[in-house]
Design a protein around this motif. Structure first.
Motif, PDB file in Angstrom:
ATOM      1  N   ARG A  98       3.600  -0.868   3.139  1.00  8.64           N
ATOM      2  CA  ARG A  98       2.494  -1.506   3.865  1.00  8.64           C
ATOM      3  C   ARG A  98       2.738  -3.016   3.964  1.00  8.64           C
TER       4      ARG A  98
ATOM      5  N   GLU B  45       2.230   8.553   2.137  1.00  7.80           N
ATOM      6  CA  GLU B  45       0.992   8.935   1.458  1.00  7.80           C
ATOM      7  C   GLU B  45       0.943  10.440   1.188  1.00  7.80           C
TER       8      GLU B  45
ATOM      9  N   ASP C 276       4.790   1.196  10.041  1.00 10.48           N
ATOM     10  CA  ASP C 276       3.841   1.735  11.015  1.00 10.48           C
ATOM     11  C   ASP C 276       3.057   2.905  10.410  1.00 10.48           C
ATOM     12  N   ASP C 277       2.033   3.359  11.116  1.00  5.28           N
ATOM     13  CA  ASP C 277       1.164   4.417  10.607  1.00  5.28           C
ATOM     14  C   ASP C 277       1.928   5.700  10.312  1.00  5.28           C
ATOM     15  N   ASN C 278       2.909   6.016  11.131  1.00  8.53           N
ATOM     16  CA  ASN C 278       3.696   7.238  10.947  1.00  8.53           C
ATOM     17  C   ASN C 278       4.412   7.220   9.597  1.00  8.53           C
TER      18      ASN C 278
ATOM     19  N   VAL D 230       4.129   3.045  -1.451  1.00  5.23           N
ATOM     20  CA  VAL D 230       3.207   2.904  -0.318  1.00  5.23           C
ATOM     21  C   VAL D 230       2.817   1.438  -0.133  1.00  5.23           C
TER      22      VAL D 230
ATOM     23  N   LEU E 295       3.635   5.264   6.968  1.00  8.01           N
ATOM     24  CA  LEU E 295       2.636   5.232   5.897  1.00  8.01           C
ATOM     25  C   LEU E 295       2.042   6.608   5.645  1.00  8.01           C
ATOM     26  N   GLN E 296       1.767   7.364   6.696  1.00  8.62           N
ATOM     27  CA  GLN E 296       1.232   8.715   6.525  1.00  8.62           C
ATOM     28  C   GLN E 296       2.236   9.597   5.793  1.00  8.62           C
TER      29      GLN E 296
END
Length: 65
Positions: free
Chosen positions: A31, A44, A36-38, A27, A40-41
């Motif tokens: 980062r 995670e 992007d957020d997609n 992760v 990273l989500q």
């Protein structure tokens, strides 16, 4: 998550990571690489543990969704 990133999207943010790698390292590396957020989500959401190859990360993402 309906917008699961494909393995190519994920792996482009994990280039240069040394395996085996912990979820935290994966992760953090994504980062740092500007994921992007997609992505990273998705990362995670994988189980805690050691991943021995990019394919293991991709499999964990698929299994988490």
């Amino acid at each position: 998550m309906s917008d699961t990133p494909n393995p190519i999207q994920v792996q482009k943010f994990l280039g240069g990571i040394d395996y085996p790698a912990s979820k935290e390292d994966i992760v953090a590396s994504a980062r740092k690489s500007g994921a992007d957020d997609n992505v990273l989500q998705a990362l995670e959401a994988i189980p805690d543990g050691e991943y021995d190859a990019p394919t293991a990360v991709s499999s964990a993402i698929a299994d988490a969704n």
